[in-house]
Write an enzyme that holds these catalytic residues in place. Structure first.
Site, short mmCIF file in Angstrom:
data_model
loop_
_atom_site.label_atom_id
_atom_site.label_comp_id
_atom_site.label_asym_id
_atom_site.label_seq_id
_atom_site.Cartn_x
_atom_site.Cartn_y
_atom_site.Cartn_z
N ASN A 81 0.74 -1.22 -0.12
CA ASN A 81 0.01 0.00 -0.13
C ASN A 81 0.87 1.29 0.07
O ASN A 81 1.90 1.32 0.61
CB ASN A 81 -0.86 -0.04 0.99
CG ASN A 81 -1.69 -1.24 1.35
OD1 ASN A 81 -2.50 -1.56 0.43
ND2 ASN A 81 -1.91 -1.81 2.51
N HIS A 82 0.38 2.31 -0.69
CA HIS A 82 0.96 3.59 -0.43
C HIS A 82 0.08 4.57 0.35
O HIS A 82 -1.26 4.15 0.08
CB HIS A 82 1.13 4.32 -1.83
CG HIS A 82 2.39 3.60 -2.55
ND1 HIS A 82 3.19 4.34 -3.59
CD2 HIS A 82 2.63 2.39 -2.81
CE1 HIS A 82 3.99 3.48 -4.25
NE2 HIS A 82 3.76 2.22 -3.58
N THR A 83 0.47 5.23 1.36
CA THR A 83 -0.35 5.94 2.17
C THR A 83 -1.29 6.85 1.39
O THR A 83 -1.05 7.67 0.39
CB THR A 83 0.36 6.72 3.20
OG1 THR A 83 -0.34 7.39 4.11
CG2 THR A 83 1.55 7.62 2.75
#
Length: 209
Positions: A81-83
């Protein structure tokens, strides 16, 4: 109940018991859970199928007993995931040296969604993907190439992208009896004695002992 054998079928190098090949302390697999892979070496499950599972997060993959995992199924962890909390999805903290950021902030590059937990007697279909934070209940079935983004109740069949419930496997009384029996925790000898009940769908027979 032990299953130290890696290859449970004579002459079959595509099907293994997973427990003996797992080395990561953050992956726990129950006895008799099997994995089949006709593309890659199934013994490389930990490297090829458990993805973005970095020790720095401390998140865990737990798979119960007597599960059936088909070729190419993936468990996709938090670091994929990317924030979404920042204005940019670019993972600046990963490149802390480039940007002069504190190295201890590297985990802020992604949103931590937690562990993946799979109950016992679960069937995960071909190339299904299970995302971090998901719990799959006992006896559930995940369809081929499903993308599981949320929890799956026990004895429920799900499929699609994202995965949605298709139907329950049994009526509520039968599901309650199966969950009460927890047959997967029985000694091997007891399971063997009740194989005819398990295979024929006689749930009442499981509660006779």
């Amino acid at each position: 109940m032990k299953n130290p054998t890696i290859y449970p079928r004579k002459g079959d190098k595509q099907t293994i018991y997973l427990k003996p090949v797992i080395t990561s302390p953050n992956i726990q697999v129950g006895e008799y859970t099997m994995y089949n892979d006709f593309v890659r070496d199934p013994r490389e499950f930990q490297r090829n199928n458990v993805l973005y599972h970095y020790p720095i997060n401390g998140d865990k993959l737990t798979i119960g007993k007597f599960c059936s995992i088909a070729c190419g199924a993936k468990f996709l962890f938090t670091s994929a995931n990317h924030t979404l909390a920042s204005l940019s999805t670019y993972p600046f903290p990963i490149f802390f040296e480039e940007w002069g950021l504190p190295p201890e902030e590297i985990t802020t590059a992604w949103d931590n969604r937690g562990d993946i937990t799979v109950g016992s007697d679960v069937w995960i279909g071909y190339e299904a993907v299970i995302l971090s934070g998901v719990t799959i209940g006992h006896g559930a079935i995940v369809g081929a190439r499903a993308l599981v983004t949320g929890d799956v109740p026990p004895y429920t069949i799900v499929g699609g992208v994202p995965a949605k419930p298709i139907r329950r496997r049994f009526d509520q009384e039968t599901m309650d009896r199966l969950l009460e029996s927890r047959w997967w925790d029985w000694p091997k000898e007891t399971i063997a004695r009740h194989l005819s009940d398990l295979r024929a769908g006689r749930v009442e027979g499981l509660l006779e002992d």
